[in-house]
Write a protein that holds these residues in place. Structure first.
Motif, PDB file in Angstrom:
ATOM      1  N   ILE A 181     -10.866   1.239  -0.199  1.00 10.43           N
ATOM      2  CA  ILE A 181     -10.965   0.150  -0.305  1.00 10.43           C
ATOM      3  C   ILE A 181     -12.092  -0.820  -0.791  1.00 10.43           C
ATOM      4  O   ILE A 181     -13.071  -0.301   0.386  1.00 10.43           O
ATOM      5  CB  ILE A 181     -10.663  -0.591   1.183  1.00 10.43           C
ATOM      6  CG1 ILE A 181      -9.433  -0.252   1.940  1.00 10.43           C
ATOM      7  CG2 ILE A 181     -10.206  -2.572   1.172  1.00 10.43           C
ATOM      8  CD1 ILE A 181      -8.448  -0.498   2.958  1.00 10.43           C
ATOM      9  N   LEU A 197      -3.420  -1.880  -4.879  1.00 10.49           N
ATOM     10  CA  LEU A 197      -2.860  -3.064  -4.994  1.00 10.49           C
ATOM     11  C   LEU A 197      -4.546  -4.139  -4.997  1.00 10.49           C
ATOM     12  O   LEU A 197      -5.098  -4.105  -4.398  1.00 10.49           O
ATOM     13  CB  LEU A 197      -2.845  -3.285  -3.252  1.00 10.49           C
ATOM     14  CG  LEU A 197      -2.666  -4.435  -2.669  1.00 10.49           C
ATOM     15  CD1 LEU A 197      -0.692  -4.036  -1.419  1.00 10.49           C
ATOM     16  CD2 LEU A 197      -3.586  -5.252  -2.064  1.00 10.49           C
ATOM     17  N   VAL A 248      -7.149  -0.301  -3.112  1.00  9.08           N
ATOM     18  CA  VAL A 248      -7.035  -1.863  -2.336  1.00  9.08           C
ATOM     19  C   VAL A 248      -8.372  -2.531  -2.780  1.00  9.08           C
ATOM     20  O   VAL A 248      -9.686  -2.266  -2.300  1.00  9.08           O
ATOM     21  CB  VAL A 248      -6.214  -1.904  -1.551  1.00  9.08           C
ATOM     22  CG1 VAL A 248      -7.260  -2.693  -0.744  1.00  9.08           C
ATOM     23  CG2 VAL A 248      -5.482  -1.191  -1.022  1.00  9.08           C
ATOM     24  N   VAL A 271       0.909  -1.242   0.314  1.00  7.34           N
ATOM     25  CA  VAL A 271       0.241  -0.604   0.113  1.00  7.34           C
ATOM     26  C   VAL A 271       0.729   0.889   0.211  1.00  7.34           C
ATOM     27  O   VAL A 271       0.646   2.227  -0.354  1.00  7.34           O
ATOM     28  CB  VAL A 271      -0.729  -0.103   1.429  1.00  7.34           C
ATOM     29  CG1 VAL A 271      -1.818   1.307   1.579  1.00  7.34           C
ATOM     30  CG2 VAL A 271      -1.777  -1.582   1.440  1.00  7.34           C
TER      31      VAL A 271
END
Length: 817
Positions: free
Chosen positions: A121, A23, A153, A17
């Motif tokens: 995320i 990611l 992410v 990260v």
């Protein structure tokens, strides 16, 4: 939170990260990706700004935030908070915010730079909701154009890694192997004629009698849950039965999630709401039906239908993972291992089978009319996009150029479903009524067909979600700069306002058919004739589900006073003159019609129409009766099949649409020029449909069709044999075997893309063999046919080398004479 599998890759994750903008994390259920990982990101201060984590469900968002706040020894709303529709538990010190999907989209639209947010995320991304796909597409454009420092992410237990890696080619990929505890798998397919509920109840009882711990059962829907619950009433008193599905209130959902009371165990009966991001305390047994109910939008009717389908392999994996979270467990699958292996690994994305009106409105707010301008895992289907645009224009949220209207801009400001936004935008002077209706529709009461009852209960303070609805109505009014007072709710305006939101679902009673209606979009809808609303002349239908028949079942509606609607919102109505052919009278008739969509509300006869209106009358007659009233000769039917096959086999060419519905919709384009001067229905039989279809096909395709898809094929003997075309099937040529002697391979058409299927016939025209590979037939199966034919037809030639023999229609004697 010790000994979680995710801890094994935590240094790699934190480093990933810090050093990468994107990611991808794959981690098994129970690994700690939704809890331990975001908490470490917070504690390690991996990013300076706020972390926003997207959860697909409100229940998961609330529980994850509460759990993380407990780990920090804080209340929700301090360093960890959450925001879901109608509820905000955040503060100025919140650094990790767990949100649901609509909330994230509103955050992005209101501040495209996502000021103060450094990391987004996407949890449980495998669920592939429209909101998650849209938010990710927006975030990728933000990264590229506005915030190269924004980090993304994407994580789940079951990811389509290849597809995601193509969408996020710069992303680092990390996988957390293993789960906390092993799970034993058992497979038990249903016996013939065994009902799911009976099988499920039986197996739950057996497991609870023989195993320790609590049990989680996955069922396809609420009705199945209730039926199984009824069948489990015989279980011992120390076993608590807890349903778990989205429509339950928060307290009921929490009862299913929390540990069983001391000395008791639980059986949780859940939909797929329990697949992800929830740890249900004490569960070590899982019974999986292997089924779920998904909503699929029907473009033709504009209505969603619920389908019960087998789950994807990834969903089976998620469900099994619930059993291995706190100790070793058992997953009993009520299907075979073979059945599971036949399912796709991941489910189809919601964006491919849903109503896209909300998505298209979001794109308009984002400043793009073409979804292809953004990056998607699955590009939204153009047909669904076009239908969504048509609805948004009908709701006056987009203009004919696809630009936002003032009402459309208000929809973005309010963050509402397009239908609700249209209603509020047109509710001048009735804002309290409009916001109350929005709040009530968002928190629908189950098993309440007549929506009026919900409104009455709300006014009397007896609605089962009274506080939630009141708070939501007040919040919406405040955004409009208005105040909400329940006493200002005008019941006379309910029907007209809902008609604004659902103009395509205004329903008109069918003559002498109680409970059966036709909607303004032309689709049928029905309710039980014992219901009070069954006798209504008009309804507004808010909720209906497409059934197996051509009609849909109505689940929520309200009676509509059509005259009141006309006074309040005359723009919903259209006035037109209609000329038609009256079969009984054998002449033209003309009417002035007042309509909503396809519904004729009022009509009155006009004076005798002029003769030049005959063409339009005949077209109306054909639309009403169908294409079968035209003079379809064998030749024209064969041509139509050829054209449909050409459209299927050579899609890169610019074919017009030749389906029955398209031909009816486009009569003016292809048929009208050929019926000018025709003075009666009977005279339609003189219309040459071959010529009309070829003219509609247009140049240059009408010059190429006979070359690409010829009607006949000339065999080596000189005979012309008809090629049989049928849409969805291969082209077939029936020919006597002797007439293709000397042919080295099967003939090809459609620019070489299709081989003719040869139906090889005996001298008596009876089928001998069907093949699409003539060369292989000559070299192989022909020998068996030759032996049989020599005995049955000795007068005819049956050469040993048919591929190099002269084709013939003659017998041996004729050949030798």
């Amino acid at each position: 939170m010790s000994q979680l599998p995710i801890q094994g890759v935590m240094p790699e994750l934190l480093s990933g990260v810090r050093s990468h903008s994107q990611l991808i994390l794959k981690a098994a259920p129970g690994a700690g990706k939704s809890t331990f990982f975001p908490l470490q990101l917070l504690l390690e201060r991996v990013v300076e700004g706020k972390i926003v984590m997207l959860e697909p469900r409100r229940l998961a968002a609330r529980n994850i935030a509460r759990y993380l706040a407990q780990q920090l020894g804080e209340n929700v709303g301090q360093r960890v908070g959450y925001r879901v529709r109608g509820e905000n538990k955040t503060s100025g010190e919140t650094q990790l915010e767990v949100v649901t999907e609509g909330v994230l989209t509103r955050m992005i639209q209101s501040d495209p730079e996502l000021t103060g947010i450094d990391l987004v995320i996407f949890d449980e991304f495998h669920e592939r909701s429209i909101h998650a796909d849209t938010a990710l597409a927006f975030c990728l454009e933000i990264q590229e154009a506005l915030r190269d420092d924004l980090k993304l992410v994407v994580m789940s237990a079951t990811l389509d890694q290849n597809a995601l890696s193509q969408l996020l080619p710069q992303a680092t990929y990390i996988e957390s192997q293993g789960r906390s505890y092993p799970v034993e798998f058992r497979y038990l397919p249903a016996k013939p004629n065994e009902r799911l509920e009976e099988q499920m109840a039986k197996q739950i009882g057996s497991l609870m009698a023989s195993e320790s711990g609590s049990l989680l059962a996955f069922l396809p829907g609420v009705a199945a849950i209730k039926r199984v619950e009824e069948r489990l009433q015989h279980l011992p008193a120390d076993i608590q039965i807890c349903p778990l599905y989205g429509q339950l209130d928060f307290a009921q959902q929490q009862a299913a999630i929390q540990p069983a009371t001391q000395g008791k165990r639980k059986v949780v009966l859940a939909t797929n709401i329990a697949e992800t991001s929830l740890t249900i305390e004490g569960i070590r047994l899982v019974v999986d039906s292997g089924l779920e109910r998904i909503a699929k939008f029907d473009l033709r009717s504009g209505v969603t239908r619920l389908e019960q389908v087998r789950i994807a392999q990834s969903s089976a994996e998620q469900r099994a993972g619930r059993a291995g979270r706190i100790e070793s467990g058992i997953c009993l699958r009520l299907y075979s291992e073979g059945q599971l292996g036949q399912q796709p690994y991941v489910p189809q994305a919601e964006i491919l089978h849903s109503d896209l009106s909300n998505l298209v409105l979001e794109l308009a707010h984002w400043g793009t009319q073409n979804p292809a301008d953004l990056c998607w895992l699955d590009l939204p289907p153009q047909s669904a996009v076009n239908q969504a645009k048509a609805l948004l224009e009908q709701l006056d949220l987009l203009d004919e150029k696809g630009q936002l209207t003032e009402a459309g801009k208000l929809a973005g400001k309010l963050g509402l479903d397009p239908r609700m936004a249209s209603m509020i935008a047109k509710a001048d002077g009735s804002y309290s009524t409009a916001v109350a209706l929005v709040a009530l529709l968002e928190e629908t009461e189950r098993n309440t067909l007549d929506f009026t009852h919900s409104v009455h209960r709300f006014k009397q303070g007896r609605h089962n979600k009274q506080k939630v609805v009141s708070l939501r109505a007040k919040a919406l009014a405040a955004r409009l700069g208005q105040s909400f007072d329940i006493n200002d709710l005008d019941e006379a305006m309910i029907g007209p306002l809902l008609a604004i939101a659902f103009p395509d679902r205004i329903a008109q009673a069918r003559n002498n058919q109680p409970g059966r209606f036709v909607l303004a979009n032309g689709h049928g809808a029905e309710l039980q004739d014992s219901e009070r609303l069954a006798g209504s002349d008009y309804l507004v239908v808010m909720d209906l589900i497409r059934s197996q028949s051509d009609s849909s079942m109505i689940f929520s509606a309200i009676e509509l006073d059509i005259h009141s609607l006309s006074n309040q919102f005359p723009s919903l109505f259209s006035e037109l003159e209609v000329v038609d052919w009256d079969e009984q009278k054998g002449r033209l008739i003309a009417e002035q019609q007042r309509k909503i969509g396809r519904l004729v509300i009022e009509k009155k006869s006009l004076p005798e129409p002029p003769r030049e209106k005959m063409t339009q009358a005949l077209l109306n007659f054909i639309r009403r009766k169908g294409l079968s009233v035209l003079n379809w000769t064998p030749s024209s039917l064969e041509l139509l099949e050829r054209l449909r096959c050409g459209q299927e086999w050579l899609p890169e060419q610019e074919w017009p649409e030749f389906s029955d519905s398209a031909l009816l919709n486009n009569l003016e384009q292809w048929l009208e020029p050929y019926i000018h001067g025709i003075g009666s229905v009977k005279a339609l039989s003189k219309v040459e449909l071959d010529a009309a279809l070829l003219a509609y096909l247009g140049w240059p395709l009408n010059q190429e069709i006979d070359k690409w898809l010829p009607a006949h094929y000339q065999v080596p003997t000189g005979s012309k044999k008809k090629i049989r075309y049928q849409q969805g099937q291969e082209p077939v040529l029936s020919v006597r075997m002797q007439e293709v002697f000397g042919e080295q391979s099967s003939p090809e058409i459609a620019q070489g893309r299709k081989r003719l299927v040869l139906e090889l016939l005996s001298p008596a025209q009876r089928p001998l063999q069907v093949t699409r590979d003539l060369a292989s037939f000559w070299a192989g199966a022909y020998q068996e046919v030759q032996k049989e034919m020599k005995g049955r037809y000795p007068k005819h030639v049956w050469p040993d080398d048919p591929a190099n023999h002269v084709a013939t229609t003659k017998t041996k004697r004729q050949l030798n004479s």
